[in-house]
Write an enzyme that holds these catalytic residues in place. Structure first.
Site, PDB file in Angstrom:
ATOM      1  CG  ASP A   9      -1.655   1.226   1.468  1.00 19.19           C
ATOM      2  OD1 ASP A   9      -2.280   1.703   0.500  1.00 19.19           O
ATOM      3  OD2 ASP A   9      -1.651   1.765   2.601  1.00 19.19           O
ATOM      4  CG  LEU A  10       1.573   5.746  -1.795  1.00 16.26           C
ATOM      5  CD1 LEU A  10       3.091   5.635  -1.923  1.00 16.26           C
ATOM      6  CD2 LEU A  10       1.006   6.461  -3.029  1.00 16.26           C
ATOM      7  CG  ASP A  11      -1.901   7.385   0.524  1.00 16.39           C
ATOM      8  OD1 ASP A  11      -0.989   8.130   0.140  1.00 16.39           O
ATOM      9  OD2 ASP A  11      -2.939   7.178  -0.127  1.00 16.39           O
ATOM     10  CB  THR A  17       0.517  10.516   1.767  1.00 16.79           C
ATOM     11  OG1 THR A  17       0.845   9.138   1.607  1.00 16.79           O
ATOM     12  CG2 THR A  17       1.446  11.373   0.942  1.00 16.79           C
ATOM     13  CE  LYS A  45      -4.599   5.824   9.684  1.00 19.55           C
ATOM     14  NZ  LYS A  45      -3.731   5.238  10.729  1.00 19.55           N
ATOM     15  N   GLY A  46      -7.455   3.736   3.836  1.00 20.03           N
ATOM     16  CA  GLY A  46      -7.533   2.718   2.787  1.00 20.03           C
ATOM     17  C   GLY A  46      -8.801   2.779   1.959  1.00 20.03           C
ATOM     18  CB  VAL A  47     -12.213   3.959   2.733  1.00 16.59           C
ATOM     19  CG1 VAL A  47     -13.529   4.187   2.019  1.00 16.59           C
ATOM     20  CG2 VAL A  47     -12.327   2.865   3.777  1.00 16.59           C
ATOM     21  NE  ARG A  49     -10.055  11.759  -4.591  1.00 16.73           N
ATOM     22  CZ  ARG A  49      -9.536  12.171  -5.753  1.00 16.73           C
ATOM     23  NH1 ARG A  49     -10.185  13.038  -6.502  1.00 16.73           N
ATOM     24  NH2 ARG A  49      -8.361  11.731  -6.156  1.00 16.73           N
ATOM     25  CB  SER A 114      -2.122   3.184  -3.735  1.00 19.07           C
ATOM     26  OG  SER A 114      -2.733   4.313  -3.152  1.00 19.07           O
ATOM     27  CB  ALA A 115      -7.499   2.998  -2.194  1.00 20.69           C
ATOM     28  CB  SER A 116      -4.269   7.266  -3.509  1.00 18.47           C
ATOM     29  OG  SER A 116      -4.119   8.595  -3.960  1.00 18.47           O
ATOM     30  CE  LYS A 117     -10.637   7.118  -8.942  1.00 22.26           C
ATOM     31  NZ  LYS A 117     -11.871   7.322  -8.188  1.00 22.26           N
ATOM     32  CG  ASN A 118      -4.181  12.355  -5.781  1.00 22.97           C
ATOM     33  OD1 ASN A 118      -4.280  13.033  -6.796  1.00 22.97           O
ATOM     34  ND2 ASN A 118      -5.077  12.425  -4.801  1.00 22.97           N
ATOM     35  CE  LYS A 145      -5.807  -0.846  -1.031  1.00 22.27           C
ATOM     36  NZ  LYS A 145      -4.647  -0.076  -0.550  1.00 22.27           N
ATOM     37  CD  GLU A 169      -3.511  -1.656   2.782  1.00 27.04           C
ATOM     38  OE1 GLU A 169      -3.537  -0.761   3.647  1.00 27.04           O
ATOM     39  OE2 GLU A 169      -3.910  -1.476   1.625  1.00 27.04           O
ATOM     40  CG  ASP A 170      -1.706   2.465   6.563  1.00 28.80           C
ATOM     41  OD1 ASP A 170      -2.026   2.065   5.419  1.00 28.80           O
ATOM     42  OD2 ASP A 170      -2.002   3.597   6.993  1.00 28.80           O
TER      43      ASP A 170
HETATM   44  C1  BG6 Z   1      -5.906   5.604   0.313  1.00 25.78           C
HETATM   45  C2  BG6 Z   1      -5.891   6.378   1.599  1.00 25.78           C
HETATM   46  O1  BG6 Z   1      -4.613   5.153   0.031  1.00 25.78           O
HETATM   47  O2  BG6 Z   1      -6.351   6.418  -0.773  1.00 25.78           O
HETATM   48  C3  BG6 Z   1      -7.234   7.037   1.851  1.00 25.78           C
HETATM   49  O3  BG6 Z   1      -5.591   5.492   2.658  1.00 25.78           O
HETATM   50  C4  BG6 Z   1      -7.645   7.863   0.636  1.00 25.78           C
HETATM   51  O4  BG6 Z   1      -7.136   7.839   2.987  1.00 25.78           O
HETATM   52  C5  BG6 Z   1      -7.651   6.969  -0.582  1.00 25.78           C
HETATM   53  O5  BG6 Z   1      -8.928   8.439   0.836  1.00 25.78           O
HETATM   54  C6  BG6 Z   1      -8.078   7.694  -1.854  1.00 25.78           C
HETATM   55  O6  BG6 Z   1      -7.126   8.667  -2.175  1.00 25.78           O
HETATM   56  P1  BG6 Z   1      -7.322   9.766  -3.311  1.00 25.78           P
HETATM   57  O7  BG6 Z   1      -5.936  10.348  -3.425  1.00 25.78           O
HETATM   58  O8  BG6 Z   1      -7.740   9.029  -4.548  1.00 25.78           O
HETATM   59  O9  BG6 Z   1      -8.344  10.711  -2.842  1.00 25.78           O
HETATM   60 MG    MG Z   2      -2.672   3.099   3.725  1.00 27.46          MG
END
Ligand code: BG6
Ligand code: MG
Length: 214
Positions: A9-11, A17, A45-47, A49, A114-118, A145, A169-170
């Protein structure tokens, strides 16, 4: 079990982050007149946006229009991007590069789930993009997730069976995703929180790679 890949996982695992996501979601909650503690944040966390905003609204028993919902998401992301604007390789958690070096020396593949689009933007800023054998795309999986989709897609991208992979994972939702993917789950954080994990280390730097490979 012979581990052939570590899927991270990233964040909150490779960099802090998770703290910036917390700060930005807390600002969103305050804007809505709601309290938002670190304890509340554990559930986010992990969920992804959309899911995160829904959890905040549900907790406050609030409903907003579709338009307001989209605006809140856009504002949160704008705030988050401002907060991470200055991150650089120095923001990697201690021990991450050493861990990657050990894995590479042993021929173990490295994936990112990672679940993050960033995520692509963040790993680029951290200077580690080239170290991954495969980076999952949160935008292209059907279920986020705690569903296993992102971990399964990374295993597939690495050309491996899920059973050959170990996830790190955290987040509670993240550990659930790893277990749902039938992978060995390494938790980073507190044992009392990450109860589904197969093993928990307090920080990524304290993760015992040799132990996990033996
Ligand atoms: C996960 C984070 O990695 O990405 C969450 O743990 C975050 O906190 C999720 O909401 C979505 O991230 P983003 O950057 O797509 O808004
Ligand atoms: Mg995480």
């Amino acid at each position: 079990m012979t581990v052939k890949a570590f899927i991270f996982d990233l964040d909150g695992v490779l960099t802090d982050t998770a703290e910036f996501h917390f700060i930005a979601w807390q600002a969103t909650a305050h804007h809505l007149g709601l309290e938002f503690t670190r304890e509340d944040n554990e559930a986010l966390k992990g969920v992804d946006r959309v899911g995160s905003l829904q959890l905040i609204l549900d907790k406050g028993k609030l409903t907003v229009s579709e338009e307001q919902f989209e605006q809140l998401l856009a504002d949160k992301n704008k705030h988050y991007l401002e907060l991470i604007n200055d991150i650089n390789p120095g923001n990697l958690f201690p021990g991450v590069l050493d861990c990657f070096a050990v894995l590479k020396a042993k021929g173990i593949k490295i994936g990112l789930a990672s679940a993050s689009k960033n995520a692509a933007f963040v790993v680029d800023k951290l200077g580690i993009a080239d170290l991954f054998d495969f980076i999952g795309d949160a935008a292209s999986v059907a279920n986020s997730k705690p569903a296993p989709d992102i971990f399964l897609s990374v295993a597939q991208g690495l050309g491996l069976a899920p059973e050959d992979c170990l996830g790190v994972e955290d987040a509670v939702a993240g550990v659930s995703a790893i277990k749902a993917a039938a992978m060995y789950a390494v938790g980073i954080g507190e044992k009392s929180v990450l109860t589904q994990a197969d093993i928990v280390f307090p920080t990524t730097g304290e993760m015992d790679v040799q132990q996990l490979l033996s």
